[in-house]
Design a protein around this motif. Structure first.
Motif, mmCIF file in Angstrom:
data_model
loop_
_atom_site.group_PDB
_atom_site.id
_atom_site.type_symbol
_atom_site.label_atom_id
_atom_site.label_comp_id
_atom_site.label_asym_id
_atom_site.label_seq_id
_atom_site.Cartn_x
_atom_site.Cartn_y
_atom_site.Cartn_z
ATOM 1 N N MET A 105 0.821 -1.253 0.028
ATOM 2 C CA MET A 105 0.152 -0.070 0.011
ATOM 3 C C MET A 105 0.969 1.221 -0.088
ATOM 4 O O MET A 105 1.935 1.345 0.831
ATOM 5 N N THR A 106 0.381 2.136 -0.887
ATOM 6 C CA THR A 106 1.158 3.474 -0.868
ATOM 7 C C THR A 106 1.009 4.481 0.343
ATOM 8 O O THR A 106 -0.065 4.298 0.728
ATOM 9 N N ALA A 107 2.080 4.733 0.989
ATOM 10 C CA ALA A 107 2.101 5.398 2.375
ATOM 11 C C ALA A 107 1.598 7.000 1.796
ATOM 12 O O ALA A 107 2.081 7.536 0.658
ATOM 13 N N ILE A 108 0.927 7.564 2.595
ATOM 14 C CA ILE A 108 0.539 8.920 2.247
ATOM 15 C C ILE A 108 1.958 9.912 2.805
ATOM 16 O O ILE A 108 2.735 9.545 3.244
ATOM 17 N N PRO A 109 1.855 10.855 1.930
ATOM 18 C CA PRO A 109 2.853 12.010 2.430
ATOM 19 C C PRO A 109 3.048 12.311 3.660
ATOM 20 O O PRO A 109 2.185 12.461 4.383
ATOM 21 N N GLN A 110 4.378 12.400 4.096
ATOM 22 C CA GLN A 110 4.580 12.854 5.637
ATOM 23 C C GLN A 110 4.068 14.073 6.018
ATOM 24 O O GLN A 110 3.742 14.253 7.164
ATOM 25 N N HIS A 111 4.385 15.037 5.056
ATOM 26 C CA HIS A 111 3.937 16.456 5.481
ATOM 27 C C HIS A 111 2.868 16.706 4.146
ATOM 28 O O HIS A 111 2.963 16.856 3.149
ATOM 29 N N TRP B 256 -2.973 6.461 -1.830
ATOM 30 C CA TRP B 256 -2.959 7.377 -0.887
ATOM 31 C C TRP B 256 -4.667 7.175 -0.242
ATOM 32 O O TRP B 256 -4.652 7.074 0.893
ATOM 33 N N THR B 257 -5.426 7.259 -1.192
ATOM 34 C CA THR B 257 -6.989 7.106 -0.710
ATOM 35 C C THR B 257 -6.945 5.668 -0.158
ATOM 36 O O THR B 257 -7.635 5.664 1.210
ATOM 37 N N GLU B 258 -6.444 4.655 -0.462
ATOM 38 C CA GLU B 258 -6.506 3.410 0.343
ATOM 39 C C GLU B 258 -5.815 3.519 1.650
ATOM 40 O O GLU B 258 -6.444 3.138 2.766
ATOM 41 N N ALA B 259 -4.623 4.178 1.833
ATOM 42 C CA ALA B 259 -4.096 4.467 3.066
ATOM 43 C C ALA B 259 -4.868 5.436 3.931
ATOM 44 O O ALA B 259 -4.778 5.021 5.183
ATOM 45 N N LEU B 260 -5.578 6.252 3.616
ATOM 46 C CA LEU B 260 -6.732 6.774 4.135
ATOM 47 C C LEU B 260 -7.757 6.100 4.847
ATOM 48 O O LEU B 260 -8.747 6.347 5.638
ATOM 49 N N GLY B 261 -8.081 4.697 4.358
ATOM 50 C CA GLY B 261 -9.142 3.741 4.715
ATOM 51 C C GLY B 261 -10.272 3.938 3.899
ATOM 52 O O GLY B 261 -11.568 3.735 4.249
ATOM 53 N N LYS B 262 -10.066 4.657 2.601
ATOM 54 C CA LYS B 262 -11.190 4.870 1.817
ATOM 55 C C LYS B 262 -11.213 4.411 0.419
ATOM 56 O O LYS B 262 -10.047 3.521 0.295
ATOM 57 N N THR B 263 -12.094 4.300 -0.421
ATOM 58 C CA THR B 263 -12.108 3.630 -1.601
ATOM 59 C C THR B 263 -12.080 4.531 -2.726
ATOM 60 O O THR B 263 -12.712 5.620 -2.657
#
Length: 284
Positions: free
Chosen positions: A1-7, A171-178
């Motif tokens: 899974m792609t990680a969200i940006p740190q900042h 990023w969407t998946e990392a946020l718990g969304k579809t």
């Protein structure tokens, strides 16, 4: 899974912007919201703080409420975006306003940073054409209310790089969304369908076919919509819906012509939940 940006940066801390900030914040990012003045920045801070407190009450925070909020800040200076890997613009649905805002943000970003718009209807390709690095620009259409919504519409402009499109989905998946990935077109998928249903529901009220309550009940009970089209319009804002309808009318034709009842309510200041009255009474 792609990680969200740190900042992550968010331009605009209203209901949507605060929700976007909250979404990234509770997943571990350091987030800054930039607003137009100190009062607006204070309002943004209050909205994000309240959302984090609600997440804490539901037990969905990683760490304490204090630890999460320590990664959150507000500013009135675009320079605060300087270290961000991603900035999401969430200003009102006006093309010239968005272009001006996006250009100002882009000036602060590194050549490798990404920029996104939360527009719900405007052409992402046309916005990208005004930028110096259109390949680094994408549409990220979050839904209101952001904490409860499980959907993000990823809108791919003509010049959006394939790498960014793939990262945005991650990023969407990392946020718990579809993620729903769509190619740029007027109204994308969600707004085009949602507004079409809402406008027809308004015409039915206008023509006396049924009450707003019964029209919404038909969609909730008959089609399993979580909220009816008229109550959703009240939540989104009748002025916002009118602006989207006018844009779709200009690009897609008469089927998106705003009904007179919508124009009249907006003219009277009946904008929905935010003013206490729309198609429903929100005074209580």
């Amino acid at each position: 899974m792609t990680a969200i940006p740190q900042h992550v940066g968010v331009l605009g801390g209203g209901r949507m912007g605060a929700g976007i900030a909250h979404a990234f914040l509770i997943k571990g990012a350091t987030v800054v919201v930039v607003e137009r003045d100190d009062d607006a920045a204070a309002g943004a801070r209050a909205r994000v703080t309240d959302a984090v407190a609600k997440s804490a009450a539901r037990g969905v925070l990683e760490g304490t409420q204090e630890e999460v909020l320590a990664r959150f800040s507000t500013s009135t200076d675009y320079a605060a975006f300087g270290g961000c890997g991603l900035v999401v613009e969430a200003v009102p649905e006006d093309f010239e306003l968005k272009v001006s805002a996006l250009k100002a943000v882009e000036e602060q970003l590194s050549a490798h940073a990404f920029l996104a718009s939360n527009t719900s209807s405007l052409s992402v390709t046309d916005l990208a054409a005004q930028l110096q690095r259109p390949a680094n620009f994408v549409g990220l259409h979050f839904f209101n209310p952001v904490p409860a919504s499980t959907l993000i519409e990823v809108v791919v402009a003509q010049e959006t790089s394939p790498e960014l499109a793939a990262q945005a989905k991650g990023w969407t998946e990392a946020l718990g969304k579809t993620a729903v990935v769509v190619n740029d077109a007027p109204g994308f998928a969600s707004s085009r369908l949602g507004v079409a249903i809402a406008l027809e529901a308004m015409r039915m009220v206008e023509e006396g076919v049924a009450s707003a309550e019964d029209i919404d009940a038909a969609m909730v009970l008959g089609y399993k919509h979580p909220t009816g089209p008229l109550k959703t319009t009240d939540i989104v804002g009748l002025d916002v819906r009118l602006g989207i309808a006018e844009y779709l009318h200009s690009t897609l034709g008469e089927r998106f012509a705003p009904p007179q009842i919508l124009r009249d309510k907006v003219a009277r200041g009946e904008l929905g939940r935010k003013t206490g009255k729309g198609f429903f009474d929100w005074a209580d």
